[in-house]
Design a protein around this motif. Sequence first.
Motif, PDB file in Angstrom:
ATOM      1  N   GLY A 158       0.846  -1.185   0.000  1.00 43.01           N
ATOM      2  CA  GLY A 158       0.000   0.000   0.000  1.00 43.01           C
ATOM      3  C   GLY A 158       0.878   1.231   0.000  1.00 43.01           C
ATOM      4  N   PRO A 159       0.283   2.380   0.299  1.00 37.15           N
ATOM      5  CA  PRO A 159       1.083   3.610   0.370  1.00 37.15           C
ATOM      6  C   PRO A 159       2.174   3.494   1.438  1.00 37.15           C
ATOM      7  N   VAL A 160       3.302   4.092   1.160  1.00 33.09           N
ATOM      8  CA  VAL A 160       4.432   4.087   2.084  1.00 33.09           C
ATOM      9  C   VAL A 160       4.489   5.455   2.753  1.00 33.09           C
ATOM     10  N   ASP A 161       4.369   5.457   4.087  1.00 30.70           N
ATOM     11  CA  ASP A 161       4.394   6.690   4.873  1.00 30.70           C
ATOM     12  C   ASP A 161       5.756   6.808   5.559  1.00 30.70           C
ATOM     13  N   VAL A 162       6.526   7.836   5.199  1.00 28.11           N
ATOM     14  CA  VAL A 162       7.854   8.052   5.762  1.00 28.11           C
ATOM     15  C   VAL A 162       7.794   9.246   6.710  1.00 28.11           C
ATOM     16  N   THR A 163       8.223   9.035   7.968  1.00 23.67           N
ATOM     17  CA  THR A 163       8.287  10.111   8.953  1.00 23.67           C
ATOM     18  C   THR A 163       9.738  10.261   9.391  1.00 23.67           C
ATOM     19  N   LEU A 164      10.336  11.396   9.076  1.00 25.35           N
ATOM     20  CA  LEU A 164      11.726  11.639   9.459  1.00 25.35           C
ATOM     21  C   LEU A 164      11.801  12.039  10.928  1.00 25.35           C
ATOM     22  N   GLN A 165      12.857  11.592  11.591  1.00 24.77           N
ATOM     23  CA  GLN A 165      13.138  11.951  12.980  1.00 24.77           C
ATOM     24  C   GLN A 165      14.571  12.449  13.018  1.00 24.77           C
ATOM     25  N   GLY A 166      14.728  13.725  12.796  1.00 28.29           N
ATOM     26  CA  GLY A 166      16.069  14.282  12.678  1.00 28.29           C
ATOM     27  C   GLY A 166      16.630  14.015  11.295  1.00 28.29           C
ATOM     28  N   GLU A 167      17.951  14.051  11.204  1.00 30.78           N
ATOM     29  CA  GLU A 167      18.605  13.877   9.905  1.00 30.78           C
ATOM     30  C   GLU A 167      18.991  12.441   9.598  1.00 30.78           C
ATOM     31  N   ASP A 168      19.011  11.589  10.627  1.00 33.84           N
ATOM     32  CA  ASP A 168      19.524  10.240  10.391  1.00 33.84           C
ATOM     33  C   ASP A 168      18.620   9.111  10.885  1.00 33.84           C
ATOM     34  N   ARG A 169      17.383   9.430  11.231  1.00 35.04           N
ATOM     35  CA  ARG A 169      16.432   8.398  11.680  1.00 35.04           C
ATOM     36  C   ARG A 169      15.094   8.618  10.998  1.00 35.04           C
ATOM     37  N   ALA A 170      14.351   7.531  10.815  1.00 31.80           N
ATOM     38  CA  ALA A 170      13.026   7.632  10.202  1.00 31.80           C
ATOM     39  C   ALA A 170      12.192   6.430  10.602  1.00 31.80           C
ATOM     40  N   THR A 171      10.878   6.598  10.482  1.00 29.52           N
ATOM     41  CA  THR A 171       9.938   5.500  10.650  1.00 29.52           C
ATOM     42  C   THR A 171       9.155   5.372   9.357  1.00 29.52           C
ATOM     43  N   VAL A 172       8.962   4.143   8.907  1.00 27.24           N
ATOM     44  CA  VAL A 172       8.212   3.872   7.687  1.00 27.24           C
ATOM     45  C   VAL A 172       7.050   2.949   8.043  1.00 27.24           C
ATOM     46  N   ARG A 173       5.863   3.338   7.591  1.00 31.16           N
ATOM     47  CA  ARG A 173       4.668   2.517   7.807  1.00 31.16           C
ATOM     48  C   ARG A 173       4.035   2.214   6.458  1.00 31.16           C
ATOM     49  N   THR A 174       3.577   0.972   6.309  1.00 32.21           N
ATOM     50  CA  THR A 174       2.884   0.563   5.092  1.00 32.21           C
ATOM     51  C   THR A 174       2.064  -0.683   5.389  1.00 32.21           C
ATOM     52  N   ARG A 175       1.360  -1.150   4.410  1.00 34.75           N
ATOM     53  CA  ARG A 175       0.666  -2.442   4.469  1.00 34.75           C
ATOM     54  C   ARG A 175       1.163  -3.253   3.292  1.00 34.75           C
ATOM     55  N   ALA A 176       1.236  -4.560   3.491  1.00 33.27           N
ATOM     56  CA  ALA A 176       1.756  -5.406   2.416  1.00 33.27           C
ATOM     57  C   ALA A 176       1.181  -6.805   2.524  1.00 33.27           C
ATOM     58  N   ALA A 177       1.189  -7.494   1.391  1.00 38.06           N
ATOM     59  CA  ALA A 177       0.855  -8.911   1.315  1.00 38.06           C
ATOM     60  C   ALA A 177       1.880  -9.554   0.392  1.00 38.06           C
ATOM     61  N   LEU A 178       2.278 -10.784   0.722  1.00 38.29           N
ATOM     62  CA  LEU A 178       3.186 -11.540  -0.132  1.00 38.29           C
ATOM     63  C   LEU A 178       2.373 -12.542  -0.926  1.00 38.29           C
ATOM     64  N   THR A 179       2.706 -12.696  -2.193  1.00 36.16           N
ATOM     65  CA  THR A 179       2.051 -13.698  -3.024  1.00 36.16           C
ATOM     66  C   THR A 179       3.081 -14.740  -3.433  1.00 36.16           C
ATOM     67  N   GLY A 180       2.614 -15.959  -3.638  1.00 32.15           N
ATOM     68  CA  GLY A 180       3.508 -17.036  -4.049  1.00 32.15           C
ATOM     69  C   GLY A 180       2.876 -17.832  -5.164  1.00 32.15           C
ATOM     70  N   GLY A 181       3.597 -18.823  -5.650  1.00 33.82           N
ATOM     71  CA  GLY A 181       3.084 -19.664  -6.735  1.00 33.82           C
ATOM     72  C   GLY A 181       2.975 -18.865  -8.014  1.00 33.82           C
ATOM     73  N   GLU A 182       1.806 -18.840  -8.573  1.00 39.05           N
ATOM     74  CA  GLU A 182       1.581 -18.129  -9.832  1.00 39.05           C
ATOM     75  C   GLU A 182       1.197 -16.669  -9.623  1.00 39.05           C
ATOM     76  N   GLY A 183       1.475 -16.154  -8.428  1.00 40.72           N
ATOM     77  CA  GLY A 183       1.182 -14.750  -8.166  1.00 40.72           C
ATOM     78  C   GLY A 183      -0.193 -14.515  -7.598  1.00 40.72           C
ATOM     79  N   SER A 184      -0.930 -15.600  -7.331  1.00 41.69           N
ATOM     80  CA  SER A 184      -2.280 -15.407  -6.821  1.00 41.69           C
ATOM     81  C   SER A 184      -2.455 -15.930  -5.408  1.00 41.69           C
ATOM     82  N   ALA A 185      -1.638 -16.852  -4.982  1.00 40.08           N
ATOM     83  CA  ALA A 185      -1.775 -17.399  -3.637  1.00 40.08           C
ATOM     84  C   ALA A 185      -1.072 -16.490  -2.637  1.00 40.08           C
ATOM     85  N   LEU A 186      -1.777 -16.103  -1.594  1.00 41.81           N
ATOM     86  CA  LEU A 186      -1.161 -15.264  -0.579  1.00 41.81           C
ATOM     87  C   LEU A 186      -0.335 -16.116   0.376  1.00 41.81           C
ATOM     88  N   LEU A 187       0.777 -15.573   0.827  1.00 37.15           N
ATOM     89  CA  LEU A 187       1.631 -16.242   1.806  1.00 37.15           C
ATOM     90  C   LEU A 187       1.353 -15.634   3.170  1.00 37.15           C
TER      91      LEU A 187
END
Length: 138
Positions: A77-106
């Motif tokens: 899904g969308p990737v949300d990047v939140t910077l914390q100073g110059e050298d730290r960050a938090t990234v939030r997203t949603r994801a699903a992995l697919t396997g086989g022929e690209g249709s089976a979820l892992l």
Amino acid sequence: MLTCGLALAGCSREAPEDAIRAQVVALQTAIEQRSASDVADVLDEDFIGPQNMDRRAARQMAAVLMLRHQRIGVLTGPVDVTLQGEDRATVRTRAALTGGEGSALLPDSAQAWRIESGWRLRDGVWRITSLTWTPVLQ
């Protein structure tokens, strides 16, 4: 003239958010290309995951997943990047992995995940320092 050249040099540096997003894409590509070593390259040497998983254990988990599935796809899904100073960050997203022929979820049960990761800029490269994932549906 020198000032103009310095200004252009400063503009050529990649913005932190763009550099982090590029690393997220690199991680996705490493998973899809089934390269556990490339997955580990995106992880910081001090990486910590669920249940105190270190960088080595994360690489091993990726390798096992890749051995089980000939094809792996990553749907994010969308990737949300939140910077914390110059050298730290938090990234939030949603994801699903697919396997086989690209249709089976892992894993076998269909599941999407909320993913939160901590990032650190070290030696000019953004890497993941921490990672948690929780099921979207429970």
